[in-house]
Write a protein that holds these residues in place. Structure first.
Motif, PDB file in Angstrom:
ATOM      1  N   SER A 150       6.275   3.717   4.891  1.00  0.00           N
ATOM      2  CA  SER A 150       7.657   3.480   4.331  1.00  0.00           C
ATOM      3  C   SER A 150       8.548   4.312   4.740  1.00  0.00           C
ATOM      4  CB  SER A 150       7.452   3.493   2.786  1.00  0.00           C
ATOM      5  OG  SER A 150       6.248   2.847   2.305  1.00  0.00           O
ATOM      6  N   LEU A 151       8.145   5.675   4.736  1.00  0.00           N
ATOM      7  CA  LEU A 151       9.249   6.766   4.956  1.00  0.00           C
ATOM      8  C   LEU A 151       9.813   6.493   6.543  1.00  0.00           C
ATOM      9  CD1 LEU A 151       7.346  10.033   3.734  1.00  0.00           C
ATOM     10  CD2 LEU A 151       9.084   8.615   2.835  1.00  0.00           C
ATOM     11  N   LEU A 152       8.805   6.053   7.444  1.00  0.00           N
ATOM     12  CA  LEU A 152       9.328   5.835   8.778  1.00  0.00           C
ATOM     13  C   LEU A 152      10.384   4.571   9.034  1.00  0.00           C
ATOM     14  CD1 LEU A 152       8.385   7.444  11.173  1.00  0.00           C
ATOM     15  CD2 LEU A 152       6.478   5.774  11.604  1.00  0.00           C
ATOM     16  N   GLY A 186       1.042  -1.236   0.226  1.00  0.00           N
ATOM     17  CA  GLY A 186      -0.032  -0.143   0.003  1.00  0.00           C
ATOM     18  C   GLY A 186       0.781   1.155   0.120  1.00  0.00           C
ATOM     19  N   ARG A 187       0.345   2.242  -0.722  1.00  0.00           N
ATOM     20  CA  ARG A 187       1.142   3.440  -0.785  1.00  0.00           C
ATOM     21  C   ARG A 187       0.392   4.840  -0.473  1.00  0.00           C
ATOM     22  NH1 ARG A 187       2.129   3.886  -7.205  1.00  0.00           N
ATOM     23  NH2 ARG A 187       0.456   3.092  -7.957  1.00  0.00           N
ATOM     24  N   SER A 188      -0.812   4.721   0.272  1.00  0.00           N
ATOM     25  CA  SER A 188      -1.659   5.757   0.431  1.00  0.00           C
ATOM     26  C   SER A 188      -1.153   6.744   1.331  1.00  0.00           C
ATOM     27  CB  SER A 188      -2.864   5.191   1.374  1.00  0.00           C
ATOM     28  OG  SER A 188      -2.652   4.870   2.504  1.00  0.00           O
ATOM     29  N   ASN A 189      -1.356   8.021   1.229  1.00  0.00           N
ATOM     30  CA  ASN A 189      -1.038   9.125   2.305  1.00  0.00           C
ATOM     31  C   ASN A 189      -1.233   8.969   3.572  1.00  0.00           C
ATOM     32  OD1 ASN A 189      -0.373  10.581  -0.172  1.00  0.00           O
ATOM     33  ND2 ASN A 189      -2.226  11.715  -0.269  1.00  0.00           N
ATOM     34  N   ILE A 196       7.953  -1.039  -1.725  1.00  0.00           N
ATOM     35  CA  ILE A 196       6.655  -0.767  -1.745  1.00  0.00           C
ATOM     36  C   ILE A 196       5.649  -1.391  -2.690  1.00  0.00           C
ATOM     37  CG2 ILE A 196       4.872   1.204  -1.698  1.00  0.00           C
ATOM     38  CD1 ILE A 196       7.198   2.910  -0.997  1.00  0.00           C
ATOM     39  N   VAL A 197       5.147  -2.237  -2.425  1.00  0.00           N
ATOM     40  CA  VAL A 197       4.132  -2.985  -3.210  1.00  0.00           C
ATOM     41  C   VAL A 197       2.760  -2.271  -3.400  1.00  0.00           C
ATOM     42  CG1 VAL A 197       2.591  -5.332  -3.392  1.00  0.00           C
ATOM     43  CG2 VAL A 197       4.899  -5.347  -2.580  1.00  0.00           C
ATOM     44  N   HIS A 198       2.256  -2.101  -4.491  1.00  0.00           N
ATOM     45  CA  HIS A 198       1.000  -1.558  -4.659  1.00  0.00           C
ATOM     46  C   HIS A 198       0.028  -2.365  -5.885  1.00  0.00           C
ATOM     47  CE1 HIS A 198       2.997   0.146  -8.219  1.00  0.00           C
ATOM     48  NE2 HIS A 198       3.977   0.546  -7.519  1.00  0.00           N
ATOM     49  N   SER A 199      -0.941  -1.636  -6.251  1.00  0.00           N
ATOM     50  CA  SER A 199      -1.860  -2.410  -6.954  1.00  0.00           C
ATOM     51  C   SER A 199      -1.383  -2.794  -8.396  1.00  0.00           C
ATOM     52  CB  SER A 199      -3.060  -1.547  -7.138  1.00  0.00           C
ATOM     53  OG  SER A 199      -2.921  -0.393  -7.978  1.00  0.00           O
ATOM     54  N   ARG A 200      -0.251  -2.158  -8.795  1.00  0.00           N
ATOM     55  CA  ARG A 200       0.225  -2.236 -10.178  1.00  0.00           C
ATOM     56  C   ARG A 200       1.554  -3.245 -10.020  1.00  0.00           C
ATOM     57  NH1 ARG A 200      -2.756   1.951 -13.119  1.00  0.00           N
ATOM     58  NH2 ARG A 200      -4.327   1.902 -11.539  1.00  0.00           N
ATOM     59  N   THR A 201       1.922  -3.571  -9.051  1.00  0.00           N
ATOM     60  CA  THR A 201       3.231  -4.399  -8.488  1.00  0.00           C
ATOM     61  C   THR A 201       2.839  -5.765  -9.219  1.00  0.00           C
ATOM     62  OG1 THR A 201       3.528  -3.296  -6.756  1.00  0.00           O
ATOM     63  CG2 THR A 201       4.594  -5.368  -7.012  1.00  0.00           C
ATOM     64  N   THR A 202       3.915  -6.389 -10.134  1.00  0.00           N
ATOM     65  CA  THR A 202       3.543  -7.677 -10.334  1.00  0.00           C
ATOM     66  C   THR A 202       4.301  -8.615  -9.641  1.00  0.00           C
ATOM     67  OG1 THR A 202       5.738  -7.369 -11.979  1.00  0.00           O
ATOM     68  CG2 THR A 202       3.702  -7.176 -12.935  1.00  0.00           C
ATOM     69  N   GLN A 203       3.750  -9.736  -9.547  1.00  0.00           N
ATOM     70  CA  GLN A 203       4.112 -10.815  -8.353  1.00  0.00           C
ATOM     71  C   GLN A 203       4.454 -10.332  -7.109  1.00  0.00           C
ATOM     72  OE1 GLN A 203       7.503 -12.457 -11.028  1.00  0.00           O
ATOM     73  NE2 GLN A 203       6.121 -14.026 -11.445  1.00  0.00           N
ATOM     74  N   PRO A 204       3.637  -9.777  -6.707  1.00  0.00           N
ATOM     75  CA  PRO A 204       3.798  -9.359  -5.028  1.00  0.00           C
ATOM     76  C   PRO A 204       4.348 -10.394  -4.161  1.00  0.00           C
ATOM     77  CG  PRO A 204       1.473  -9.126  -5.464  1.00  0.00           C
ATOM     78  CD  PRO A 204       2.152  -9.676  -6.790  1.00  0.00           C
ATOM     79  N   GLU A 205       3.799 -11.671  -4.332  1.00  0.00           N
ATOM     80  CA  GLU A 205       4.293 -12.904  -3.458  1.00  0.00           C
ATOM     81  C   GLU A 205       5.529 -12.858  -3.087  1.00  0.00           C
ATOM     82  OE1 GLU A 205       1.926 -12.697  -6.217  1.00  0.00           O
ATOM     83  OE2 GLU A 205       1.704 -14.923  -6.691  1.00  0.00           O
TER      84      GLU A 205
END
Ligand code: NDP
Ligand code: GUE
Length: 238
Positions: free
Chosen positions: A121-123, A111-114, A133-142
């Motif tokens: 991620s910044l923390l 997830g990369r929401s505000n 960072i994995v998001h909805s367009r990431t391929t092969q998140p597993e």
């Protein structure tokens, strides 16, 4: 005088979120969402006035988890019904046991929401983790998640992350809070996380449940930030 202002998100579509949030003064931004607070969070050697509440919890819980065994976290189910006083105590307990470095750990934030994913991620980056960072367009998140020593799940997808995606011994913080239909419940629904807890808890070294994990502590952190804001304001005026 009020010490903190929180705008509950998401706002209805016809209201400009950016415009509303930028009206909150820096000193009252207890959510830590002001661009200056987020900007400082992103920059080296800068400290925001407030850390965003959910990522802040994550860091505390994580530090705590690395310094004790899994039982407490699993027991967190009971914190579901914590009163404010016990929540505060839990927070102090987490803090007092923290301090374990997360330096050099491989962290994956889903997830990369505000509101959660990006500040989390910044923390972690500030704490010297190596962050993906994995998001909805990431391929092969597993395959990416399987490499992680730390997984922060904040996608809003019920039980998306399966046990087989988790590296044995990894620390898993499940931020997801999703209502799924459950006709056996009076309400007609139950809350589940983004992680399949049943499966993942057999593989993970540490894992937070939903409900009774991150959620109640977010509320506690919000109050903590509000108190900090009030103290700063008081000190400035006296
Ligand atoms: N307990 C707590 O204190 C809190 C809990 N929450 C919960 O956390 C979850 C996330 O909230 P929030 O960040 O506001 O949600 P958003 O919907 O704003 O963001 C979701 C993020 O997850 C990504 N995502 C969505 N689907 C997938 C997928 N299949 N694979 C990988 N990434 C995906 C999105 O990617 P993209 O950017 O590409 O669209 C987006 O970055 C929700 O369940 C929410 O209820 C939220 C805040 C506090
Ligand atoms: N400006 C802003 N700041 C936020 O921090 C914010 C927001 N907007 N919008 C909505 C999300 C969501 N969020 C939660 C907080 C606590 C629980 C929580 O306490 N959950 C309980 C269950 C609660 C229940 O049963 O309904 C638990 O996980 O145990 C959940 C979700 C904060 N958010």
């Amino acid at each position: 005088m009020q010490s903190g202002i929180l705008v509950q998100l998401p706002l209805p579509k016809h209201i400009n979120e950016e415009k509303v949030l930028s009206e909150i003064s820096l000193g009252k931004d207890v959510d830590g969402f002001h661009p200056l607070n987020i900007g400082k969070l992103a920059m080296k050697d800068r400290d925001p006035l407030f850390l965003p509440c959910t990522p802040k919890v994550m860091l505390l819980k994580f530090s705590f988890m690395l310094s004790c065994n899994v039982d407490f976290i699993l027991c967190c189910h009971t914190s579901y019904s914590f009163t404010l006083a016990t929540c505060k105590k839990a927070c102090i307990e987490l803090l007092s046991r923290s301090g374990v470095s997360i330096k050099g750990k491989k962290a994956v934030v889903v997830g990369r929401s505000n509101i959660v994913g990006l500040p989390a991620s910044l923390l972690l980056l500030k704490a010297d983790a190596t962050v993906t960072i994995v998001h909805s367009r990431t391929t092969q998140p597993e395959s990416i998640i399987r490499e992680a020593d730390i997984v922060i799940a904040a996608a809003g997808q019920p039980m998306m992350i399966k046990g087989s995606w988790i590296k044995p011994g990894a620390a898993v913080i499940d931020v997801g809070t999703n209502a799924v239909d459950d006709p056996t419940k009076k309400s007609g629904y139950r809350l589940v996380g983004d992680v399949d807890f049943e499966e993942a808890s057999k593989v993970a070294g540490w894992i937070t449940p939903v409900p009774g994990g991150v959620g109640p502590m977010t509320v506690t952190m919000l109050l903590h930030n509000t108190l900090e804001g009030a103290k700063r304001c008081f000190e400035k005026n006296h």
